[in-house]
Design an enzyme around this catalytic site. Structure first.
Site, PDB file in Angstrom:
ATOM      1  N   GLU A  89       0.768  -0.956  -0.040  1.00 58.96           N
ATOM      2  CA  GLU A  89      -0.726  -0.433  -0.159  1.00 58.96           C
ATOM      3  C   GLU A  89       1.051   0.946   0.376  1.00 58.96           C
ATOM      4  O   GLU A  89       1.682   1.016   0.058  1.00 58.96           O
ATOM      5  CB  GLU A  89      -1.589  -0.119   1.140  1.00 58.96           C
ATOM      6  CG  GLU A  89      -1.847  -1.331   1.346  1.00 58.96           C
ATOM      7  CD  GLU A  89      -2.962  -1.009   1.994  1.00 58.96           C
ATOM      8  OE1 GLU A  89      -3.016  -0.482   3.198  1.00 58.96           O
ATOM      9  OE2 GLU A  89      -4.030  -1.818   1.767  1.00 58.96           O
ATOM     10  N   GLU A 100      -1.426  -9.655  -6.291  1.00 58.93           N
ATOM     11  CA  GLU A 100      -1.155 -10.752  -7.315  1.00 58.93           C
ATOM     12  C   GLU A 100      -1.205 -10.261  -8.374  1.00 58.93           C
ATOM     13  O   GLU A 100      -0.160 -10.914  -9.013  1.00 58.93           O
ATOM     14  CB  GLU A 100      -3.108 -10.860  -8.456  1.00 58.93           C
ATOM     15  CG  GLU A 100      -4.112 -11.523  -7.121  1.00 58.93           C
ATOM     16  CD  GLU A 100      -4.860 -10.565  -6.181  1.00 58.93           C
ATOM     17  OE1 GLU A 100      -4.018  -9.372  -5.392  1.00 58.93           O
ATOM     18  OE2 GLU A 100      -6.293 -10.627  -6.033  1.00 58.93           O
ATOM     19  N   CYS A 136      -9.511  -8.366  -7.190  1.00 58.14           N
ATOM     20  CA  CYS A 136     -10.050  -6.763  -7.899  1.00 58.14           C
ATOM     21  C   CYS A 136     -10.377  -6.987  -9.509  1.00 58.14           C
ATOM     22  O   CYS A 136      -9.369  -7.813  -9.740  1.00 58.14           O
ATOM     23  CB  CYS A 136      -9.825  -5.872  -7.023  1.00 58.14           C
ATOM     24  SG  CYS A 136      -8.300  -5.246  -8.019  1.00 58.14           S
ATOM     25  N   CYS A 139      -6.943  -6.288 -10.938  1.00 57.39           N
ATOM     26  CA  CYS A 139      -6.115  -7.924 -10.990  1.00 57.39           C
ATOM     27  C   CYS A 139      -6.367  -8.651 -11.794  1.00 57.39           C
ATOM     28  O   CYS A 139      -5.875  -9.235 -12.884  1.00 57.39           O
ATOM     29  CB  CYS A 139      -6.107  -8.345  -9.490  1.00 57.39           C
ATOM     30  SG  CYS A 139      -4.891  -7.655  -8.745  1.00 57.39           S
TER      31      CYS A 139
END
Ligand code: THU
Length: 184
Positions: A89, A100, A136, A139
């Site tokens: 992050e 991923e 997500c 990804c």
């Protein structure tokens, strides 16, 4: 070493649904995925799952505190090494990279382009609904970029529960209508 197991991915056969309007047709695109039989090595899945859970402990997730790990094998890697990554992050939230993509960009940087098997583990939500522990949209599109038909790329979402290896997706189930810049 466990035996390889044959896995049947059932066909999906959903036609287009079109509604005329005064300004033109509106279409809900259908999907036609033939039944596929693929073979998996449960030991290999378990090895990737364990690697994904382990690397999740090294996530840099001070903002969400949601640790994710991914581990994969590339079909064009003769050594079939396990490549793992965690989410990283950033204080500028948009700079965040998911687990991923951390794993896949490593694999691509090593020169590999053909994803065979990826296991993702959202360690805090192992028994939650699949939407709470699966890749997500960004990804999914990046996985699609390195997807392969032969062997069929598979993504497994760690299911955590007793006796459960996870939920399995082929590319079409992972990302219907994935963008392919004219190659699709
Ligand atoms: N995240 C992943 O690493 N992979 C996923 O599949 C879903 C979300 C990360 C991004 C962010 O660091 C945190 O989980 C919360 O969204």
């Amino acid at each position: 070493m466990a035996e390889r197991v044959e896995l049947v991915l059932p066909a999906v056969d959903r036609p287009d649904a079109t509604t005329p309007t005064p300004l033109g047709r509106l279409t809900v695109p259908g999907q036609a995925i033939p039944e596929k039989t693929v073979s998996v090595d449960p030991d290999e899945i378990a090895r990737l799952r364990d690697a994904a859970r382990a690397v999740a402990a090294r996530a840099h997730a001070p903002y969400s505190r949601f640790h994710v790990g991914a581990a994969l094998i590339m079909a064009d890697d003769p050594q079939r090494r396990v490549i793992a990554g965690a989410n990283v992050e950033n204080a500028s939230y948009g700079g965040t990279i998911c687990a991923e993509r951390t794993a896949l960009t490593q694999a691509a940087s090593l020169g590999f382009r053909k994803l065979e098997l990826l296991v993702v583990s959202c360690v805090a939500t192992l028994e939650a609904a699949v939407a709470d522990r699966s890749p997500c949209g960004i990804c999914r599109q990046v996985i699609h970029e390195f997807g392969s038909r032969e062997p069929e790329t598979l993504v497994i979402v760690d299911g955590g529960g007793e006796g459960a290896l996870g939920d399995v997706f082929d590319l079409e189930r992972l990302l219907p209508y994935g963008f392919s810049l004219g190659q699709g």
